[in-house]
Design a protein around this motif. Structure first.
Motif, PDB file in Angstrom:
ATOM      1  N   GLU A   1     -16.556  -8.460  12.585  1.00  0.00           N
ATOM      2  CA  GLU A   1     -16.125  -9.051  13.857  1.00  0.00           C
ATOM      3  C   GLU A   1     -14.676  -9.506  13.855  1.00  0.00           C
ATOM      4  OE1 GLU A   1     -18.237 -13.462  13.237  1.00  0.00           O
ATOM      5  OE2 GLU A   1     -18.340 -12.463  15.173  1.00  0.00           O
ATOM      6  N   ILE A   2     -14.065  -9.580  12.670  1.00  0.00           N
ATOM      7  CA  ILE A   2     -12.666 -10.012  12.608  1.00  0.00           C
ATOM      8  C   ILE A   2     -11.789  -8.762  12.452  1.00  0.00           C
ATOM      9  CG2 ILE A   2     -11.019 -11.548  11.449  1.00  0.00           C
ATOM     10  CD1 ILE A   2     -13.440 -12.967  12.833  1.00  0.00           C
TER      11      ILE A   2
ATOM     12  N   ASN B   1     -22.312   4.358   4.140  1.00  0.00           N
ATOM     13  CA  ASN B   1     -22.471   2.897   4.179  1.00  0.00           C
ATOM     14  C   ASN B   1     -21.859   2.395   5.485  1.00  0.00           C
ATOM     15  OD1 ASN B   1     -22.941   0.431   2.205  1.00  0.00           O
ATOM     16  ND2 ASN B   1     -21.049  -0.019   3.314  1.00  0.00           N
TER      17      ASN B   1
ATOM     18  N   ALA C   1     -10.573  -8.117   8.519  1.00  0.00           N
ATOM     19  CA  ALA C   1     -10.598  -9.100   7.422  1.00  0.00           C
ATOM     20  C   ALA C   1     -11.736  -8.752   6.467  1.00  0.00           C
ATOM     21  CB  ALA C   1     -10.805 -10.507   7.982  1.00  0.00           C
ATOM     22  N   ASN C   2     -11.414  -8.673   5.183  1.00  0.00           N
ATOM     23  CA  ASN C   2     -12.473  -8.486   4.186  1.00  0.00           C
ATOM     24  C   ASN C   2     -13.002  -9.860   3.799  1.00  0.00           C
ATOM     25  OD1 ASN C   2     -14.197  -7.820   2.116  1.00  0.00           O
ATOM     26  ND2 ASN C   2     -12.534  -7.690   0.614  1.00  0.00           N
ATOM     27  N   ILE C   3     -14.056 -10.267   4.476  1.00  0.00           N
ATOM     28  CA  ILE C   3     -14.643 -11.590   4.240  1.00  0.00           C
ATOM     29  C   ILE C   3     -15.795 -11.470   3.253  1.00  0.00           C
ATOM     30  CG2 ILE C   3     -15.808 -13.551   5.364  1.00  0.00           C
ATOM     31  CD1 ILE C   3     -14.351 -12.616   7.984  1.00  0.00           C
ATOM     32  N   ALA C   4     -16.618 -10.443   3.466  1.00  0.00           N
ATOM     33  CA  ALA C   4     -17.824 -10.300   2.634  1.00  0.00           C
ATOM     34  C   ALA C   4     -18.287  -8.844   2.659  1.00  0.00           C
ATOM     35  CB  ALA C   4     -18.923 -11.206   3.181  1.00  0.00           C
ATOM     36  N   SER C   5     -17.407  -7.938   2.224  1.00  0.00           N
ATOM     37  CA  SER C   5     -17.722  -6.510   2.325  1.00  0.00           C
ATOM     38  C   SER C   5     -17.514  -5.774   1.002  1.00  0.00           C
ATOM     39  CB  SER C   5     -16.871  -5.875   3.424  1.00  0.00           C
ATOM     40  OG  SER C   5     -17.198  -6.460   4.673  1.00  0.00           O
ATOM     41  N   PRO C   6     -18.279  -6.158  -0.038  1.00  0.00           N
ATOM     42  CA  PRO C   6     -18.012  -5.581  -1.364  1.00  0.00           C
ATOM     43  C   PRO C   6     -18.229  -4.060  -1.459  1.00  0.00           C
ATOM     44  CG  PRO C   6     -20.022  -6.923  -1.393  1.00  0.00           C
ATOM     45  CD  PRO C   6     -19.344  -7.168  -0.074  1.00  0.00           C
ATOM     46  N   GLN C   7     -19.286  -3.553  -0.831  1.00  0.00           N
ATOM     47  CA  GLN C   7     -19.549  -2.104  -0.938  1.00  0.00           C
ATOM     48  C   GLN C   7     -18.500  -1.300  -0.179  1.00  0.00           C
ATOM     49  OE1 GLN C   7     -22.004  -0.780  -3.011  1.00  0.00           O
ATOM     50  NE2 GLN C   7     -20.755   1.036  -2.648  1.00  0.00           N
ATOM     51  N   THR C   8     -18.091  -1.826   0.970  1.00  0.00           N
ATOM     52  CA  THR C   8     -17.028  -1.173   1.748  1.00  0.00           C
ATOM     53  C   THR C   8     -15.771  -1.033   0.891  1.00  0.00           C
ATOM     54  OG1 THR C   8     -17.861  -1.935   3.881  1.00  0.00           O
ATOM     55  CG2 THR C   8     -15.498  -1.527   3.751  1.00  0.00           C
TER      56      THR C   8
ATOM     57  N   SER D   1     -21.365  -1.095   7.985  1.00  0.00           N
ATOM     58  CA  SER D   1     -21.595  -2.538   8.143  1.00  0.00           C
ATOM     59  C   SER D   1     -20.735  -3.095   9.274  1.00  0.00           C
ATOM     60  CB  SER D   1     -21.356  -3.288   6.820  1.00  0.00           C
ATOM     61  OG  SER D   1     -20.060  -3.061   6.342  1.00  0.00           O
ATOM     62  N   PRO D   2     -21.246  -4.172   9.908  1.00  0.00           N
ATOM     63  CA  PRO D   2     -20.522  -4.737  11.051  1.00  0.00           C
ATOM     64  C   PRO D   2     -19.380  -5.649  10.623  1.00  0.00           C
ATOM     65  CG  PRO D   2     -22.540  -5.972  10.660  1.00  0.00           C
ATOM     66  CD  PRO D   2     -22.506  -4.888   9.624  1.00  0.00           C
TER      67      PRO D   2
ATOM     68  N   LEU E   1     -17.951  -6.746  18.150  1.00  0.00           N
ATOM     69  CA  LEU E   1     -18.190  -6.232  16.792  1.00  0.00           C
ATOM     70  C   LEU E   1     -17.686  -4.801  16.701  1.00  0.00           C
ATOM     71  CD1 LEU E   1     -21.880  -6.797  15.614  1.00  0.00           C
ATOM     72  CD2 LEU E   1     -19.839  -7.845  14.677  1.00  0.00           C
TER      73      LEU E   1
HETATM   74  C1  LIG Z   1     -21.899 -10.497  13.308  1.00  0.00           C
HETATM   75  C2  LIG Z   1     -21.336 -10.187  11.942  1.00  0.00           C
HETATM   76  C3  LIG Z   1     -19.960 -10.144  11.781  1.00  0.00           C
HETATM   77  C4  LIG Z   1     -19.401  -9.868  10.535  1.00  0.00           C
HETATM   78  N1  LIG Z   1     -18.034  -9.799  10.384  1.00  0.00           N
HETATM   79  C5  LIG Z   1     -17.503  -9.498   9.190  1.00  0.00           C
HETATM   80  C6  LIG Z   1     -16.083  -9.355   9.019  1.00  0.00           C
HETATM   81  O1  LIG Z   1     -15.292  -9.471   9.955  1.00  0.00           O
HETATM   82  N2  LIG Z   1     -15.614  -9.059   7.784  1.00  0.00           N
HETATM   83  C7  LIG Z   1     -16.441  -8.886   6.716  1.00  0.00           C
HETATM   84  O2  LIG Z   1     -15.953  -8.607   5.616  1.00  0.00           O
HETATM   85  N3  LIG Z   1     -17.783  -9.028   6.831  1.00  0.00           N
HETATM   86  C8  LIG Z   1     -18.325  -9.298   8.049  1.00  0.00           C
HETATM   87  N4  LIG Z   1     -19.690  -9.408   8.186  1.00  0.00           N
HETATM   88  C9  LIG Z   1     -20.512  -9.357   7.005  1.00  0.00           C
HETATM   89  C10 LIG Z   1     -20.776  -7.967   6.495  1.00  0.00           C
HETATM   90  O3  LIG Z   1     -21.143  -7.082   7.536  1.00  0.00           O
HETATM   91  C11 LIG Z   1     -21.950  -8.044   5.482  1.00  0.00           C
HETATM   92  O4  LIG Z   1     -21.606  -8.932   4.432  1.00  0.00           O
HETATM   93  C12 LIG Z   1     -22.319  -6.690   4.954  1.00  0.00           C
HETATM   94  O5  LIG Z   1     -23.473  -6.821   4.156  1.00  0.00           O
HETATM   95  C13 LIG Z   1     -21.202  -6.071   4.135  1.00  0.00           C
HETATM   96  O6  LIG Z   1     -21.672  -4.859   3.646  1.00  0.00           O
HETATM   97  P1  LIG Z   1     -20.780  -3.864   2.810  1.00  0.00           P
HETATM   98  O7  LIG Z   1     -20.418  -4.521   1.517  1.00  0.00           O
HETATM   99  O8  LIG Z   1     -21.664  -2.676   2.650  1.00  0.00           O
HETATM  100  O9  LIG Z   1     -19.580  -3.576   3.673  1.00  0.00           O
HETATM  101  C14 LIG Z   1     -20.245  -9.641   9.431  1.00  0.00           C
HETATM  102  C15 LIG Z   1     -21.635  -9.674   9.613  1.00  0.00           C
HETATM  103  C16 LIG Z   1     -22.173  -9.926  10.847  1.00  0.00           C
HETATM  104  C17 LIG Z   1     -23.671  -9.934  11.015  1.00  0.00           C
END
Ligand SMILES: Cc1cc2nc3c(=O)[nH]c(=O)nc-3n(C[C@H](O)[C@H](O)[C@H](O)COP(=O)(O)O)c2cc1C
Length: 150
Positions: A34-35, A29, A47-54, A31-32, A16
């Motif tokens: 892994e990609i 802010n 990779a922006n998979i789920a990082s809206p605030q970032t 956040s973790p 991570l």
């Molecule tokens: C183990 C782990 C791995 C993650 N890897 C990713 C990733 O590679 N890319 C990504 O966009 N989100 C990843 N996430 C999800 C974000 O950390 C999570 O959605 C977070 O709430 C995003 O917050 P932000 O919008 O403040 O950046 C991961 C979460 C965990 C727990």
């Protein structure tokens, strides 16, 4: 700056990374992710998979910091640089996508990536390496395994 062999080694070994951004009004802010991997000589891609605030933060303030450690060896790096968001329809996305797809195996969809051009690096070491300089990586791995019940 050019990423050293040592930085690339720890990027490859770390499961991570933690990406820190800051909002327009200076709210931190973290956040973790892994990609992620190194790209060209001086960049990290994520990779922006789920990082809206970032993403919102980077649009307003492109200064970011990313930290990662090998959790067993307990060493790693803190890197600072400037981030850009690259979307699917941009030419550089086509170059970056395969490197990250190799890591997701296609299981997590993403339509944008974060590219960070690194300009500063600092080594991260567990305090034991500093206070007890004879500590070996093998000893530290054993301690970490016990601490994590591995
Ligand atoms: C183990 C782990 C791995 C993650 N890897 C990713 C990733 O590679 N890319 C990504 O966009 N989100 C990843 N996430 C999800 C974000 O950390 C999570 O959605 C977070 O709430 C995003 O917050 P932000 O919008 O403040 O950046 C991961 C979460 C965990 C727990």
């Amino acid at each position: 700056m050019e990423l050293t062999t040592e930085i690339k080694k720890y990027l490859d070994r770390s499961v991570l990374c933690w990406l820190a951004t800051s909002s327009q009004d200076a709210i931190p802010n973290v956040s973790p992710k892994e990609i992620f991997t190194h790209y060209k000589e001086d960049c990290i891609i994520i990779a922006n998979i789920a990082s809206p605030q970032t993403v919102i933060n980077i649009k307003n303030n492109n200064n970011v910091c990313v930290s990662f450690v090998d959790v067993l060896v307990q060493k790693g790096f803190q890197l600072k640089g400037k981030a850009v968001i690259i979307k699917k329809n941009e030419p550089e996305f086509d170059e970056i996508e395969p490197l990250l797809l190799e890591m997701t195996k296609g299981v997590f969809p993403f339509s944008s990536v974060l590219k960070i051009t690194i300009d500063q690096s600092k080594e991260i070491l567990a305090p034991r390496y500093l206070f007890y300089p004879n500590t070996t990586e093998e000893e530290q791995i054993e301690r970490a395994k016990k601490a994590y019940n591995l």
